[in-house]
Design an enzyme around this catalytic site. Structure first.
Site, mmCIF file in Angstrom:
data_model
loop_
_atom_site.group_PDB
_atom_site.id
_atom_site.type_symbol
_atom_site.label_atom_id
_atom_site.label_comp_id
_atom_site.label_asym_id
_atom_site.label_seq_id
_atom_site.Cartn_x
_atom_site.Cartn_y
_atom_site.Cartn_z
ATOM 1 N N GLU A 90 0.801 -1.211 0.000
ATOM 2 C CA GLU A 90 0.000 0.000 0.000
ATOM 3 C C GLU A 90 0.838 1.268 0.000
ATOM 4 O OE1 GLU A 90 -4.023 -1.379 2.201
ATOM 5 O OE2 GLU A 90 -2.144 -1.708 3.224
ATOM 6 N N CYS A 103 3.400 8.249 0.989
ATOM 7 C CA CYS A 103 4.093 7.263 1.823
ATOM 8 C C CYS A 103 4.089 5.934 1.071
ATOM 9 C CB CYS A 103 3.342 7.137 3.141
ATOM 10 S SG CYS A 103 3.954 5.819 4.195
ATOM 11 N N CYS A 110 7.781 -7.690 6.452
ATOM 12 C CA CYS A 110 9.059 -7.239 7.011
ATOM 13 C C CYS A 110 9.587 -8.324 7.928
ATOM 14 C CB CYS A 110 8.886 -5.938 7.794
ATOM 15 S SG CYS A 110 10.453 -5.297 8.440
ATOM 16 N N CYS A 114 9.296 -6.014 14.783
ATOM 17 C CA CYS A 114 9.122 -5.115 15.925
ATOM 18 C C CYS A 114 7.805 -5.465 16.620
ATOM 19 C CB CYS A 114 9.123 -3.657 15.465
ATOM 20 S SG CYS A 114 10.680 -3.201 14.654
ATOM 21 N N CYS A 117 4.420 -3.669 15.701
ATOM 22 C CA CYS A 117 4.190 -3.377 14.282
ATOM 23 C C CYS A 117 3.461 -4.527 13.601
ATOM 24 C CB CYS A 117 5.517 -3.124 13.576
ATOM 25 S SG CYS A 117 5.336 -2.970 11.785
ATOM 26 N N CYS A 341 -2.164 5.473 10.560
ATOM 27 C CA CYS A 341 -1.053 4.619 10.974
ATOM 28 C C CYS A 341 -1.590 3.335 11.582
ATOM 29 C CB CYS A 341 -0.214 5.335 12.030
ATOM 30 S SG CYS A 341 0.240 6.995 11.594
HETATM 31 N N1 SAH Z 1 10.728 -0.205 8.629
HETATM 32 C C1 SAH Z 1 10.936 1.192 8.733
HETATM 33 C C2 SAH Z 1 9.924 2.015 7.969
HETATM 34 C C3 SAH Z 1 8.503 1.628 8.036
HETATM 35 S S1 SAH Z 1 7.776 1.751 9.584
HETATM 36 C C4 SAH Z 1 10.978 1.618 10.186
HETATM 37 O O1 SAH Z 1 10.695 0.790 11.054
HETATM 38 O O2 SAH Z 1 11.351 2.756 10.443
HETATM 39 C C5 SAH Z 1 7.385 3.470 9.736
HETATM 40 C C6 SAH Z 1 7.124 3.892 11.189
HETATM 41 O O3 SAH Z 1 5.857 3.384 11.706
HETATM 42 C C7 SAH Z 1 8.196 3.367 12.132
HETATM 43 O O4 SAH Z 1 8.641 4.400 12.977
HETATM 44 C C8 SAH Z 1 7.433 2.322 12.869
HETATM 45 O O5 SAH Z 1 8.064 2.032 14.068
HETATM 46 C C9 SAH Z 1 6.060 2.926 13.014
HETATM 47 N N2 SAH Z 1 5.003 1.975 13.422
HETATM 48 C C10 SAH Z 1 4.965 0.647 13.198
HETATM 49 N N3 SAH Z 1 3.846 0.097 13.737
HETATM 50 C C11 SAH Z 1 3.146 1.098 14.305
HETATM 51 C C12 SAH Z 1 1.899 1.177 15.018
HETATM 52 N N4 SAH Z 1 1.165 0.089 15.220
HETATM 53 N N5 SAH Z 1 1.482 2.380 15.456
HETATM 54 C C13 SAH Z 1 2.231 3.486 15.210
HETATM 55 N N6 SAH Z 1 3.407 3.484 14.553
HETATM 56 C C14 SAH Z 1 3.873 2.302 14.103
HETATM 57 FE FE1 SF4 Z 2 9.713 -3.745 9.957
HETATM 58 FE FE2 SF4 Z 2 9.921 -2.882 12.472
HETATM 59 FE FE3 SF4 Z 2 9.613 -1.104 10.461
HETATM 60 FE FE4 SF4 Z 2 7.592 -2.729 11.175
HETATM 61 S S1 SF4 Z 2 8.512 -1.098 12.429
HETATM 62 S S2 SF4 Z 2 8.255 -2.269 9.105
HETATM 63 S S3 SF4 Z 2 8.707 -4.621 11.752
HETATM 64 S S4 SF4 Z 2 11.346 -2.490 10.829
#
Ligand code: SAH
Ligand code: SF4
Length: 371
Positions: A90, A103, A110, A114, A117, A341
């Site tokens: 997306e 975005c 991934c 995390c 996430c 988000c």
């Molecule tokens: N993988 C990269 C980029 C994509 S994630 C990264 O981790 O930076 C983009 C942002 O969204 C990151 O800061 C991530 O930690 C955040 N994010 C992931 N899951 C989320 C959630 N459930 N609520 C709010 N932010 C989230």
């Molecule tokens: Fe991957 Fe972590 Fe970024 Fe989610 S927040 S996309 S798991 S690196």
């Protein structure tokens, strides 16, 4: 068949050279494809007919297919792309008064897992190709009317791109760098380096490579002020702990187009949002020119966390700002179409069985990170 959207300017020139064609032909075709959004070689009117015929035999201009396109009441627009094999990714367009931010995703799923996430919880399917990454911008520009003549009104233009969709851009560095070069190329999208932001969870060696190969604005997903907590929230921290990540941020800034790093910090109720955490965060980042972007957590089914209450987020932001660090809190937008988000969900098969759900979630849209 070569997909010409997979090639940056240098590779396109090499492809044309291999066909005995001059470099300026490659530039013409690059402009037709990216600046004017043309996929039909016959419409590239200043290219000789014989070359057009040759291109039709050898090559295609193949962006990913848009399978859904939804508009939110606040103007946020969400695109779902089919990238084959049951995978979908997306992109989200967020119009604001002074800019339009797209975005985009860099991987289907991934691998970094995390804990907060949703994409991470789905596991890793595959890296996106250059055509699939840049094709999100190509398709969004078509849908927004940016390729129409005289289309320069702000709500149509993509002025900023953030790589904050699904996936870890620096785990797909080669393709990400080629796509970034196209975004910056004056014959393609002509975006300034300051208006393109890569967000990373902190892959230290790849941060150094990005700095050397294609420095753009950088956002780092910090989320915790110490290794103990970050090991739990962002498991890649066990490999690249904070004592390595902070110097990597400083090294990046030596060549970055902006003189600060944006630290993203997801606000998780009682987990990382106390005043003590804010103080520890200030101490950790003391030597790094930075801004903070606080992201209220967006829950998803099965997630173990809650969003921090608004007053606690405000207090956290106040403590950071009192120490002189610019701090923004990300707004939730597009939630009426599940584009905020953590809310985006495509119909894809979870191959890794990490969860039993059959959807992907694009966790956030990053519209306050760059500017
Ligand atoms: N993988 C990269 C980029 C994509 S994630 C990264 O981790 O930076 C983009 C942002 O969204 C990151 O800061 C991530 O930690 C955040 N994010 C992931 N899951 C989320 C959630 N459930 N609520 C709010 N932010 C989230
Ligand atoms: Fe991957 Fe972590 Fe970024 Fe989610 S927040 S996309 S798991 S690196």
């Amino acid at each position: 068949m070569v997909n010409l959207l997979d090639l940056d300017a240098a590779r396109l020139a090499a492809f044309f050279a291999s066909q005995g064609e001059k470099p300026f032909r490659a530039r013409q075709v690059l402009r037709w494809m990216h600046r004017f959004g043309q996929a039909d070689f016959d419409a590239m009117t200043d290219i000789a007919r014989s070359l057009r015929e040759k291109l039709k035999e050898l090559a295609v201009v193949g962006p990913p297919t848009v399978v859904s396109d939804r508009l939110s009441g606040d103007g946020t627009r969400k695109f779902l792309f089919d990238v084959g094999g049951g995978n979908a990714v997306e992109a989200v367009f967020i119009p604001e008064d002074d800019r339009g931010t797209l975005c985009i995703s860099t991987q289907a799923g991934c691998a970094l897992d995390c804990s907060f996430c949703s994409t991470g919880k789905q596991g890793f399917n595959r890296n996106l190709t250059v055509a699939e990454i840049i094709g999100q911008l190509w398709q969004a520009r078509h849908a927004l009317g940016a390729y129409q003549p005289a289309a320069n009104s702000a709500e149509r233009a993509v002025s900023n791109v953030v790589l904050m969709g699904m996936g870890e851009p620096l785990a797909n560095l080669d393709n990400t760098v080629l796509a970034l070069r196209l975004m910056l190329d004056d014959n393609a999208y002509g975006l300034s380096r300051r208006r393109v932001t890569v967000s990373t969870s902190g892959l230290v060696p790849a941060m150094d490579r990005l700095r050397d190969e294609c420095p753009v604005a950088l956002a780092v997903s910090l989320h915790a002020p110490n290794d103990r907590l970050r090991d739990e929230l962002v498991p890649i921290n066990r490999k690249y702990p904070l004592r390595e990540l902070m110097p990597a941020c400083l090294r990046y800034l030596e060549k970055a187009p902006r003189d600060f790093v944006t630290f993203e910090y997801v606000m998780l109720d009682t987990v990382n949002d106390s005043e003590a955490h804010a103080r520890e965060l200030l101490a950790l980042t003391e030597d790094v020119p930075c801004k903070f972007n606080l992201i209220p957590f967006n829950p998803f089914p099965g997630s173990p966390y809650r969003r921090s209450p608004a007053p606690r987020i405000r207090r956290f932001a106040e403590l950071l700002m009192a120490a002189g660090v610019v701090t923004t809190t990300r707004k939730t937008r597009g939630d009426d179409i599940d584009a905020a988000c953590g809310q985006l969900a495509g119909q894809v098969l979870d191959r890794t069985q990490r969860t039993t759900r059959r959807s992907f979630v694009l966790h956030q849209n990053g519209h306050e990170v760059c500017g």
